[in-house]
Write an enzyme that holds these catalytic residues in place. Structure first.
Site, mmCIF file in Angstrom:
data_model
loop_
_atom_site.group_PDB
_atom_site.id
_atom_site.type_symbol
_atom_site.label_atom_id
_atom_site.label_comp_id
_atom_site.label_asym_id
_atom_site.label_seq_id
_atom_site.Cartn_x
_atom_site.Cartn_y
_atom_site.Cartn_z
ATOM 1 N N CYS A 107 0.847 -1.239 0.014
ATOM 2 C CA CYS A 107 0.047 -0.207 0.109
ATOM 3 C C CYS A 107 0.940 1.076 -0.102
ATOM 4 C CB CYS A 107 -0.760 -0.084 1.161
ATOM 5 S SG CYS A 107 -2.170 1.203 1.255
ATOM 6 N N CYS A 114 -3.042 15.343 2.987
ATOM 7 C CA CYS A 114 -4.127 15.067 1.883
ATOM 8 C C CYS A 114 -5.026 16.317 1.889
ATOM 9 C CB CYS A 114 -4.920 13.899 2.146
ATOM 10 S SG CYS A 114 -6.097 13.728 0.750
ATOM 11 N N CYS A 118 -11.610 13.935 4.038
ATOM 12 C CA CYS A 118 -12.668 13.245 4.004
ATOM 13 C C CYS A 118 -12.812 13.096 5.451
ATOM 14 C CB CYS A 118 -12.473 11.744 3.533
ATOM 15 S SG CYS A 118 -12.259 12.012 1.851
ATOM 16 N N CYS A 121 -11.283 10.177 8.026
ATOM 17 C CA CYS A 121 -9.789 9.645 7.361
ATOM 18 C C CYS A 121 -8.666 10.394 8.411
ATOM 19 C CB CYS A 121 -9.478 9.529 5.909
ATOM 20 S SG CYS A 121 -7.850 9.385 5.526
HETATM 21 N N1 SAH Z 1 -7.304 9.279 -1.522
HETATM 22 C C1 SAH Z 1 -7.551 8.079 -1.941
HETATM 23 C C2 SAH Z 1 -6.544 6.996 -1.592
HETATM 24 C C3 SAH Z 1 -6.704 6.674 0.057
HETATM 25 S S1 SAH Z 1 -7.112 5.164 0.116
HETATM 26 C C4 SAH Z 1 -8.847 7.458 -1.881
HETATM 27 O O1 SAH Z 1 -9.862 8.108 -1.226
HETATM 28 O O2 SAH Z 1 -9.256 6.427 -2.505
HETATM 29 C C5 SAH Z 1 -7.579 4.548 1.475
HETATM 30 C C6 SAH Z 1 -8.852 3.862 1.677
HETATM 31 O O3 SAH Z 1 -9.240 3.856 2.901
HETATM 32 C C7 SAH Z 1 -10.114 4.885 0.970
HETATM 33 O O4 SAH Z 1 -10.934 3.911 0.640
HETATM 34 C C8 SAH Z 1 -10.565 5.553 2.044
HETATM 35 O O5 SAH Z 1 -11.634 6.147 1.919
HETATM 36 C C9 SAH Z 1 -10.538 4.574 3.268
HETATM 37 N N2 SAH Z 1 -10.236 5.012 4.724
HETATM 38 C C10 SAH Z 1 -9.962 6.191 5.114
HETATM 39 N N3 SAH Z 1 -9.927 6.425 6.544
HETATM 40 C C11 SAH Z 1 -10.656 5.276 7.028
HETATM 41 C C12 SAH Z 1 -10.775 4.766 8.150
HETATM 42 N N4 SAH Z 1 -10.659 5.428 9.011
HETATM 43 N N5 SAH Z 1 -11.289 3.744 8.206
HETATM 44 C C13 SAH Z 1 -11.370 2.605 7.201
HETATM 45 N N6 SAH Z 1 -10.980 3.239 5.846
HETATM 46 C C14 SAH Z 1 -10.778 4.492 5.717
#
Ligand code: SAH
Length: 366
Positions: A107, A114, A118, A121
Site C-alpha cells: 500500500c 491530503c 474526508c 480519515c
Molecule cells: N485518496 C484515495 C486513497 C486513499 S485509500 C482514496 O480516497 O481512495 C484509503 C482507503 O481507506 C479509502 O477508501 C479511504 O476512504 C479509506 N479510509 C480512510 N479512512 C478510513 C478509516 N478511518 N477507516 C477505514 N477506511 C478508511
C-alpha cells in the site's frame, strides 16, 4: 552554482531515454539503468558494469539514484509491516505491506497528508504538506522490495495499491511515471491489473488515467446518495455520484470489462443501514464492480465508530442479494496503526519529541 543533482528514480523509461539522449548516449541506456536500479537494487553508479567509465563518472557528477532513509520498520502481530520513510527534514510517509496466503499487497502513499478532508480519515485530519515526487513514490516499492527480499523470481509483493496517504490523482504528474515504472519489465514488472489506483473521485483525472495507463481503478464511494457523500467525502460537492459513475463507465468500457473496486467504509449509524445497502445495490447495477466493505478504523480525535459486526454482515448480505460481488476487508495491522485511514506519517510529532532522528540502515529490522 551547480544545479541540484537529478534523481534517476524521478523518471520512467521514456523520461530516462530523453535524459540519456541529451547526454549524447544511446536510448537503451535507459533500460540498462532501470535494470540496475530496480532488478539489481543497485544505487551506486560505480557498479553499473555495462556502462563505460566515462559515463559512470558523468552520471556521478550530475545525477543520483536515491531512496529516502528509513526511520522505522514496524511488524504487526499479523505479519503486516509498516515503514516510515523520511522524505525531507520535516516530512515522512508510510508504506504498508499486507501478506496474505496467496498474495502480498503493498500500500503506497502519494502525498504527505491530503487536501480532501474526508471526515473519517486520519490522513485528512493531518492536513496537507506536499506532493511526493516520482522518486519518493517508486522508492516506497524499492525499499519494501529490498526489506522483504522481493525479486523477479521470488515475488513477495504481488499487488500494489495506491491506497496509502494522499489522493494519487491529485498528484497525477508524479504518480503517472511511478505507475509506469511499477509495470515496466525493466522496472518492477507488475501486470497492469495488479496495480490499482484508488481515488475519492477526481473525475478529470480518472478520464486522463483512462487514456494514459491501463491500471485497475478503485473508487472510495462510502455513500449511495449525494447528500450523505457530501458529508463524508467533501469532494463530492464538486463531482457528484452520477458524474463519478459516468467516468467509471467510460473507464470499464475502455478496459474491456475489468471490474472497478468500490470501497465503502462502514461507519456505525452513518452509512451502514439496510436502506444504504439497498440504495447502493441499485446504484451499482449499471456498472461491473466488486464491493470492498471496510470496517471503519478509529483514530485519535474521531467521533465515528466502527459498524457492529452484525450490521457489517447485514450490509454485505443485502449487497449480495442485489447481485454484487462483495467482500469485507479484514482489518490488518491495526496494532501498529497501519490499517486503512490510520496512516498519518507521525514525523512532525517525532521531531518535537526528539531533535535527533535515528535512521535505520536498510536491511535491519527495528
Ligand atoms: N485518496 C484515495 C486513497 C486513499 S485509500 C482514496 O480516497 O481512495 C484509503 C482507503 O481507506 C479509502 O477508501 C479511504 O476512504 C479509506 N479510509 C480512510 N479512512 C478510513 C478509516 N478511518 N477507516 C477505514 N477506511 C478508511
Amino acid at each position: 552554482m551547480k544545479d541540484a543533482p537529478i534523481n534517476l528514480l524521478d523518471y520512467d523509461r521514456q523520461g530516462l531515454e530523453a535524459l540519456f539522449l541529451e547526454m549524447g548516449e544511446q536510448r537503451f541506456r535507459a533500460s540498462q539503468a532501470m535494470k540496475w536500479i530496480y532488478s539489481e537494487q543497485q544505487l551506486d553508479f560505480a557498479a553499473f558494469s555495462n556502462f563505460s567509465k566515462t559515463l559512470r563518472a558523468q552520471l556521478a557528477d550530475d545525477y543520483i539514484a536515491q531512496v529516502p532513509d528509513m526511520i522505522s520498520e514496524k511488524v504487526s502481530k499479523d505479519g503486516t509491516v509498516k515503514w516510515l520513510l523520511k522524505v525531507d527534514d520535516v516530512n515522512a510517509v508510510e508504506t504498508v505491506y499486507i501478506p496474505e496466503k496467496n498474495r502480498g499487497t503493498l500500500c503506497v502513499s502519494s502525498q504527505v497528508g491530503c487536501t480532501l478532508n474526508c471526515t473519517f480519515c486520519a490522513t485528512g485530519a493531518q492536513g496537507f504538506n506536499r506532493h511526493l515526487t516520482t522518486a519518493e513514490i517508486i522508492a516506497q516499492v524499492w525499499v519494501a522490495a529490498k526489506q522483504l527480499g522481493h525479486t523477479a523470481q521470488d515475488r513477495k509483493i504481488t499487488n500494489i495499491v495506491m491506497m496509502g496517504m494522499g489522493e494519487p490523482l491529485a498528484n497525477y504528474k508524479n504518480v503517472l511515471p511511478a505507475l509506469n515504472i511499477m509495470r515496466d519489465d525493466f522496472g518492477f514488472g507488475f501486470a497492469n491489473k495488479r496495480v490499482t489506483v484508488s481515488t475519492a473521485g477526481l473525475v478529470p483525472y480518472i478520464n486522463q488515467l483512462n487514456q494514459d495507463a491501463d491500471v485497475s481503478l478503485a473508487i472510495s464511494l462510502h455513500a449511495p446518495y449525494d447528500e450523505l457523500r457530501n458529508q463524508l467525502v467533501p469532494l463530492n460537492k464538486k463531482y457528484n455520484i452520477a458524474t463519478l459513475l459516468d467516468s467509471c463507465k467510460n473507464f470499464v468500457q475502455n478496459k474491456r470489462k475489468a471490474r472497478i473496486t468500490i470501497e465503502y467504509t462502514l461507519i456505525d449509524g452513518m452509512n451502514d443501514l439496510p436502506e444504504h445497502a439497498h440504495a447502493l445495490g441499485k446504484l451499482l447495477k449499471q456498472l461491473p464492480t466488486k464491493i470492498n466493505l471496510i470496517p471503519f478504523n478509529p483514530f485519535p480525535g474521531t467521533a465515528f465508530k466502527q459498524s457492529k459486526p452484525q450490521n457489517i454482515e447485514r450490509f454485505k448480505e443485502i449487497c449480495m442479494k442485489h447481485g454484487l460481488i462483495t467482500t469485507v476487508r479484514k482489518t490488518r495491522g491495526d496494532d501498529i496503526d497501519a490499517a486503512c485511514g490510520q496512516l498519518a506519517g507521525d514525523f512532525m510529532d517525532r521531531t518535537r519529541r526528539s531533535a535527533t532522528i535515528k535512521k535505520i540502515p536498510l536491511g535491519v529490522v527495528a
